[in-house]
Enzyme design. Structure first.
Site, PDB file in Angstrom:
ATOM      1  N   GLY A  16       0.844  -1.193   0.000  1.00  0.00           N
ATOM      2  CA  GLY A  16       0.000   0.000   0.000  1.00  0.00           C
ATOM      3  C   GLY A  16       0.875   1.236   0.000  1.00  0.00           C
ATOM      4  O   GLY A  16       2.101   1.146   0.165  1.00  0.00           O
ATOM      5  N   TRP A  20       1.960   9.508   5.573  1.00  0.00           N
ATOM      6  CA  TRP A  20       2.409  10.394   6.652  1.00  0.00           C
ATOM      7  C   TRP A  20       3.501  11.330   6.110  1.00  0.00           C
ATOM      8  O   TRP A  20       4.434  10.875   5.449  1.00  0.00           O
ATOM      9  CB  TRP A  20       2.970   9.561   7.815  1.00  0.00           C
ATOM     10  CG  TRP A  20       3.502  10.379   8.945  1.00  0.00           C
ATOM     11  CD1 TRP A  20       2.814  11.283   9.708  1.00  0.00           C
ATOM     12  CD2 TRP A  20       4.846  10.390   9.448  1.00  0.00           C
ATOM     13  NE1 TRP A  20       3.637  11.844  10.654  1.00  0.00           N
ATOM     14  CE2 TRP A  20       4.890  11.318  10.516  1.00  0.00           C
ATOM     15  CE3 TRP A  20       6.016   9.699   9.100  1.00  0.00           C
ATOM     16  CZ2 TRP A  20       6.052  11.571  11.240  1.00  0.00           C
ATOM     17  CZ3 TRP A  20       7.174   9.957   9.828  1.00  0.00           C
ATOM     18  CH2 TRP A  20       7.197  10.875  10.888  1.00  0.00           C
ATOM     19  N   ASP A  43      -2.886   4.219   2.960  1.00  0.00           N
ATOM     20  CA  ASP A  43      -2.894   4.337   4.415  1.00  0.00           C
ATOM     21  C   ASP A  43      -2.869   5.809   4.807  1.00  0.00           C
ATOM     22  O   ASP A  43      -1.971   6.556   4.401  1.00  0.00           O
ATOM     23  CB  ASP A  43      -1.654   3.646   5.011  1.00  0.00           C
ATOM     24  CG  ASP A  43      -1.671   3.683   6.526  1.00  0.00           C
ATOM     25  OD1 ASP A  43      -2.346   2.820   7.119  1.00  0.00           O
ATOM     26  OD2 ASP A  43      -1.038   4.583   7.112  1.00  0.00           O
ATOM     27  N   TYR A  48      -2.807  12.892  10.022  1.00  0.00           N
ATOM     28  CA  TYR A  48      -1.739  13.057   9.010  1.00  0.00           C
ATOM     29  C   TYR A  48      -1.971  14.273   8.113  1.00  0.00           C
ATOM     30  O   TYR A  48      -1.096  14.611   7.314  1.00  0.00           O
ATOM     31  CB  TYR A  48      -1.653  11.833   8.081  1.00  0.00           C
ATOM     32  CG  TYR A  48      -1.127  10.553   8.694  1.00  0.00           C
ATOM     33  CD1 TYR A  48      -0.659  10.496   9.999  1.00  0.00           C
ATOM     34  CD2 TYR A  48      -1.103   9.391   7.931  1.00  0.00           C
ATOM     35  CE1 TYR A  48      -0.203   9.304  10.530  1.00  0.00           C
ATOM     36  CE2 TYR A  48      -0.637   8.194   8.463  1.00  0.00           C
ATOM     37  CZ  TYR A  48      -0.192   8.160   9.762  1.00  0.00           C
ATOM     38  OH  TYR A  48       0.263   6.973  10.286  1.00  0.00           O
ATOM     39  N   LYS A  77      -7.311   6.032  10.784  1.00  0.00           N
ATOM     40  CA  LYS A  77      -7.082   5.708  12.207  1.00  0.00           C
ATOM     41  C   LYS A  77      -7.741   6.715  13.145  1.00  0.00           C
ATOM     42  O   LYS A  77      -7.745   7.916  12.844  1.00  0.00           O
ATOM     43  CB  LYS A  77      -5.563   5.677  12.485  1.00  0.00           C
ATOM     44  CG  LYS A  77      -4.810   4.819  11.488  1.00  0.00           C
ATOM     45  CD  LYS A  77      -3.314   4.767  11.721  1.00  0.00           C
ATOM     46  CE  LYS A  77      -2.627   4.156  10.508  1.00  0.00           C
ATOM     47  NZ  LYS A  77      -2.038   5.132   9.590  1.00  0.00           N
ATOM     48  N   HIS A 110      -5.311   4.101  16.723  1.00  0.00           N
ATOM     49  CA  HIS A 110      -3.939   4.476  16.357  1.00  0.00           C
ATOM     50  C   HIS A 110      -2.929   4.156  17.466  1.00  0.00           C
ATOM     51  O   HIS A 110      -1.798   3.753  17.185  1.00  0.00           O
ATOM     52  CB  HIS A 110      -3.904   5.977  16.030  1.00  0.00           C
ATOM     53  CG  HIS A 110      -2.816   6.389  15.103  1.00  0.00           C
ATOM     54  ND1 HIS A 110      -2.905   7.466  14.266  1.00  0.00           N
ATOM     55  CD2 HIS A 110      -1.577   5.867  14.876  1.00  0.00           C
ATOM     56  CE1 HIS A 110      -1.794   7.574  13.571  1.00  0.00           C
ATOM     57  NE2 HIS A 110      -0.971   6.628  13.925  1.00  0.00           N
ATOM     58  N   LYS A 270       5.901   5.021   2.321  1.00  0.00           N
ATOM     59  CA  LYS A 270       5.418   6.344   1.880  1.00  0.00           C
ATOM     60  C   LYS A 270       6.352   6.887   0.815  1.00  0.00           C
ATOM     61  O   LYS A 270       7.585   6.845   0.958  1.00  0.00           O
ATOM     62  CB  LYS A 270       5.375   7.311   3.077  1.00  0.00           C
ATOM     63  CG  LYS A 270       5.016   8.746   2.699  1.00  0.00           C
ATOM     64  CD  LYS A 270       6.247   9.627   2.509  1.00  0.00           C
ATOM     65  CE  LYS A 270       5.936  11.001   1.968  1.00  0.00           C
ATOM     66  NZ  LYS A 270       7.174  11.802   1.722  1.00  0.00           N
ATOM     67  N   SER A 271       5.781   7.411  -0.256  1.00  0.00           N
ATOM     68  CA  SER A 271       6.576   8.192  -1.200  1.00  0.00           C
ATOM     69  C   SER A 271       5.661   9.135  -1.965  1.00  0.00           C
ATOM     70  O   SER A 271       4.515   8.798  -2.244  1.00  0.00           O
ATOM     71  CB  SER A 271       7.329   7.297  -2.190  1.00  0.00           C
ATOM     72  OG  SER A 271       8.152   8.116  -3.007  1.00  0.00           O
ATOM     73  N   GLN A 279       8.973   2.238  -8.110  1.00  0.00           N
ATOM     74  CA  GLN A 279       9.955   1.219  -7.656  1.00  0.00           C
ATOM     75  C   GLN A 279       9.407   0.380  -6.507  1.00  0.00           C
ATOM     76  O   GLN A 279       9.606  -0.830  -6.450  1.00  0.00           O
ATOM     77  CB  GLN A 279      11.204   1.909  -7.124  1.00  0.00           C
ATOM     78  CG  GLN A 279      12.239   2.244  -8.155  1.00  0.00           C
ATOM     79  CD  GLN A 279      13.407   2.981  -7.497  1.00  0.00           C
ATOM     80  OE1 GLN A 279      13.460   3.186  -6.281  1.00  0.00           O
ATOM     81  NE2 GLN A 279      14.349   3.394  -8.325  1.00  0.00           N
TER      82      GLN A 279
HETATM   83  P1  NAP Z   1       9.005   4.791   5.296  1.00  0.00           P
HETATM   84  O1  NAP Z   1       7.896   4.396   4.399  1.00  0.00           O
HETATM   85  O2  NAP Z   1       9.889   3.760   5.873  1.00  0.00           O
HETATM   86  O3  NAP Z   1       9.936   5.850   4.569  1.00  0.00           O
HETATM   87  C1  NAP Z   1       9.386   6.949   3.883  1.00  0.00           C
HETATM   88  C2  NAP Z   1      10.534   7.872   3.488  1.00  0.00           C
HETATM   89  O4  NAP Z   1      11.420   7.195   2.604  1.00  0.00           O
HETATM   90  C3  NAP Z   1      10.090   9.121   2.785  1.00  0.00           C
HETATM   91  O5  NAP Z   1      10.949  10.171   3.216  1.00  0.00           O
HETATM   92  C4  NAP Z   1      10.317   8.811   1.302  1.00  0.00           C
HETATM   93  O6  NAP Z   1      10.632  10.003   0.618  1.00  0.00           O
HETATM   94  C5  NAP Z   1      11.500   7.855   1.331  1.00  0.00           C
HETATM   95  N1  NAP Z   1      11.422   6.775   0.339  1.00  0.00           N
HETATM   96  C6  NAP Z   1      10.324   6.130  -0.127  1.00  0.00           C
HETATM   97  N2  NAP Z   1      10.647   5.141  -0.968  1.00  0.00           N
HETATM   98  C7  NAP Z   1      12.008   5.142  -1.062  1.00  0.00           C
HETATM   99  C8  NAP Z   1      12.937   4.342  -1.767  1.00  0.00           C
HETATM  100  N3  NAP Z   1      12.539   3.341  -2.553  1.00  0.00           N
HETATM  101  N4  NAP Z   1      14.247   4.641  -1.634  1.00  0.00           N
HETATM  102  C9  NAP Z   1      14.660   5.655  -0.832  1.00  0.00           C
HETATM  103  N5  NAP Z   1      13.817   6.438  -0.121  1.00  0.00           N
HETATM  104  C10 NAP Z   1      12.499   6.180  -0.219  1.00  0.00           C
HETATM  105  O7  NAP Z   1       8.471   5.627   6.544  1.00  0.00           O
HETATM  106  P2  NAP Z   1       7.092   6.166   7.146  1.00  0.00           P
HETATM  107  O8  NAP Z   1       6.491   7.205   6.275  1.00  0.00           O
HETATM  108  O9  NAP Z   1       7.411   6.489   8.563  1.00  0.00           O
HETATM  109  O10 NAP Z   1       6.137   4.886   7.145  1.00  0.00           O
HETATM  110  C11 NAP Z   1       5.297   4.522   6.065  1.00  0.00           C
HETATM  111  C12 NAP Z   1       3.831   4.763   6.365  1.00  0.00           C
HETATM  112  O11 NAP Z   1       3.420   4.037   7.521  1.00  0.00           O
HETATM  113  C13 NAP Z   1       3.517   6.211   6.751  1.00  0.00           C
HETATM  114  O12 NAP Z   1       3.532   7.089   5.649  1.00  0.00           O
HETATM  115  C14 NAP Z   1       2.169   6.037   7.400  1.00  0.00           C
HETATM  116  O13 NAP Z   1       1.158   5.873   6.408  1.00  0.00           O
HETATM  117  C15 NAP Z   1       2.390   4.740   8.192  1.00  0.00           C
HETATM  118  N6  NAP Z   1       2.851   4.991   9.601  1.00  0.00           N
HETATM  119  C16 NAP Z   1       2.022   4.592  10.613  1.00  0.00           C
HETATM  120  C17 NAP Z   1       2.373   4.833  11.936  1.00  0.00           C
HETATM  121  C18 NAP Z   1       1.457   4.400  13.043  1.00  0.00           C
HETATM  122  O14 NAP Z   1       1.651   4.847  14.184  1.00  0.00           O
HETATM  123  N7  NAP Z   1       0.475   3.574  12.767  1.00  0.00           N
HETATM  124  C19 NAP Z   1       3.612   5.455  12.241  1.00  0.00           C
HETATM  125  C20 NAP Z   1       4.453   5.805  11.185  1.00  0.00           C
HETATM  126  C21 NAP Z   1       4.069   5.561   9.883  1.00  0.00           C
HETATM  127  P3  NAP Z   1       9.883  10.415  -0.777  1.00  0.00           P
HETATM  128  O15 NAP Z   1       8.445  10.665  -0.454  1.00  0.00           O
HETATM  129  O16 NAP Z   1      10.617  11.637  -1.186  1.00  0.00           O
HETATM  130  O17 NAP Z   1      10.090   9.242  -1.717  1.00  0.00           O
END
Ligand code: NAP
Length: 331
Positions: A16, A20, A43, A48, A77, A110, A270-271, A279
């Site tokens: 997905g 965030w 998500d 957010y 959430k 959440h 997230k991206s 990718q």
């Molecule tokens: P993540 O998905 O691990 O990392 C996202 C970051 O990595 C962004 O800065 C993105 O920048 C970059 N990125 C994305 N794909 C990449 C790739 N292939 N290579 C290099 N960099 C890449 O971190 P996250 O946003 O913390 O977690 C993902 C999602 O989980 C959140 O967006 C949210 O929906 C959910 N979440 C839930 C909770 C909770 O408490 N339930 C907490 C945290 C997160 P770009 O956008 O510039 O690509």
């Protein structure tokens, strides 16, 4: 796209798009790119600030005939400052209005702990010293009863938990009339949560990995928004991950995501970047070997690898439902 079954009738695409920290202005293009690349699972969360922009983008694509609502899987959430039985209905009503939908596919509590809500700003209430105003009266089972009512009303197809520890999950599960089908927690190569995943499997609950790439923007976010200093290691540049990626002609991000989906864990990277959105879903045409999996498994740092201990919420660890070991996780 591979799916993970949540019930006989409901399944979730294993990849997905997380939202965030996506800026609302970036969302239209990101969502259009994602739909074209094959994403059907998105998500978001009340806090957010992406429910509205996600809803707008999807509404536009639905009106253009590019996608049907029934093909989408939308998770949102209940916020930590609405974490009480009396608030579930109004927060879900607000989320659905912003999403422009009459149901969500998955509604999650959440956090297990609860804060008071600042009625004017709809933000968590704080004490004069900057600490969070903790709501000690709410309890997860009462909140869950109100979540169950939303399933019966058809406004949530299924319901689940986020950031709960295994004792909290088992306690709620044993008393729930409608069982949670999903746990969303932080999982990545530095924080693999193997026992928690196994415990969920035994309860027939699926698991979603948030921050599957190690959340590279979390460190600056904690510093800028909360003045909370953490030294979070860069998973995407770990030499083991880079070496495996090079050997397969894939990116480190693709290897980290594959490591999780090969264990049937749902991922929500997230991206908002067109290249990376594509990718991150283009990981279905290769397999990690047993040797690759063993090397990635060995990167686990256990509790020390956790990024989100939520201690940037000053005083949170004194809440009785704070889910993590009561010690700092500074690496
Ligand atoms: P993540 O998905 O691990 O990392 C996202 C970051 O990595 C962004 O800065 C993105 O920048 C970059 N990125 C994305 N794909 C990449 C790739 N292939 N290579 C290099 N960099 C890449 O971190 P996250 O946003 O913390 O977690 C993902 C999602 O989980 C959140 O967006 C949210 O929906 C959910 N979440 C839930 C909770 C909770 O408490 N339930 C907490 C945290 C997160 P770009 O956008 O510039 O690509």
């Amino acid at each position: 796209m591979q799916h993970v079954q949540l019930s006989p009738e409901i399944s979730v695409p294993i990849i997905g798009l997380g939202t965030w920290k996506a800026h609302p202005d970036e969302m239209q293009t990101a969502i259009e790119t994602a739909i074209a690349a094959g994403y059907r699972h998105f998500d978001t969360a009340f806090n957010y600030n992406t429910e509205e922009s996600l809803g707008n983008a999807l509404e536009r694509l639905i009106l253009q005939g590019k996608i049907k609502r029934s093909e989408l899987f939308i998770t949102t959430k209940l916020p930590v400052f609405g974490n009480r039985a009396s608030d579930v209905e109004r927060f879900l009503t607000m989320s659905l209005a912003k999403l422009k939908m009459d149901y969500v596919d998955l509604y999650l509590i959440h956090m297990p702990f609860a804060f008071a809500c600042e009625a004017d700003s709809m933000q968590p209430a704080k004490n004069d010293d900057g600490s969070m105003r903790l709501d000690m009266d709410s309890n997860p089972l009462d909140t869950w009863r109100a979540m169950e009512a939303e399933v019966r009303r058809g406004r949530a197809k299924t319901i689940g938990l986020s950031n709960f520890n295994i004792n909290q999950i088992r306690k709620l599960y044993s008393e729930a009339k409608i069982k949670p089908t999903m746990l969303q927690v932080e999982i990545h190569a530095y924080h693999q949560q193997t026992e928690l995943i196994q415990a969920c499997r035994e309860l027939n609950m699926a698991v979603t990995a948030y921050s599957p790439l190690g959340s590279p923007c979390a460190q600056s976010h904690f510093q800028e928004k909360y003045d909370h200093k953490r030294d979070i290691p860069e998973l995407l540049t770990d030499p083991v991950v880079e070496e495996i990626a090079k050997s397969l002609d894939k990116t480190p991000g693709q290897v980290l995501l594959k490591h999780l989906i090969q264990r049937d864990v749902v991922v929500i990277p997230k991206s908002v970047n067109t290249k990376r959105i594509k990718q991150n879903i283009d990981i279905l045409d290769f397999e990690l070997s047993d040797d690759h999996l063993a090397k990635l498994d060995a990167l686990d740092r256990g509790e020390k690898g956790r990024v989100f201990d939520f201690r940037f919420f000053k005083g949170v660890e004194t809440h009785p439902e704070y889910p993590f070991a009561n010690k700092t996780h500074i690496l």
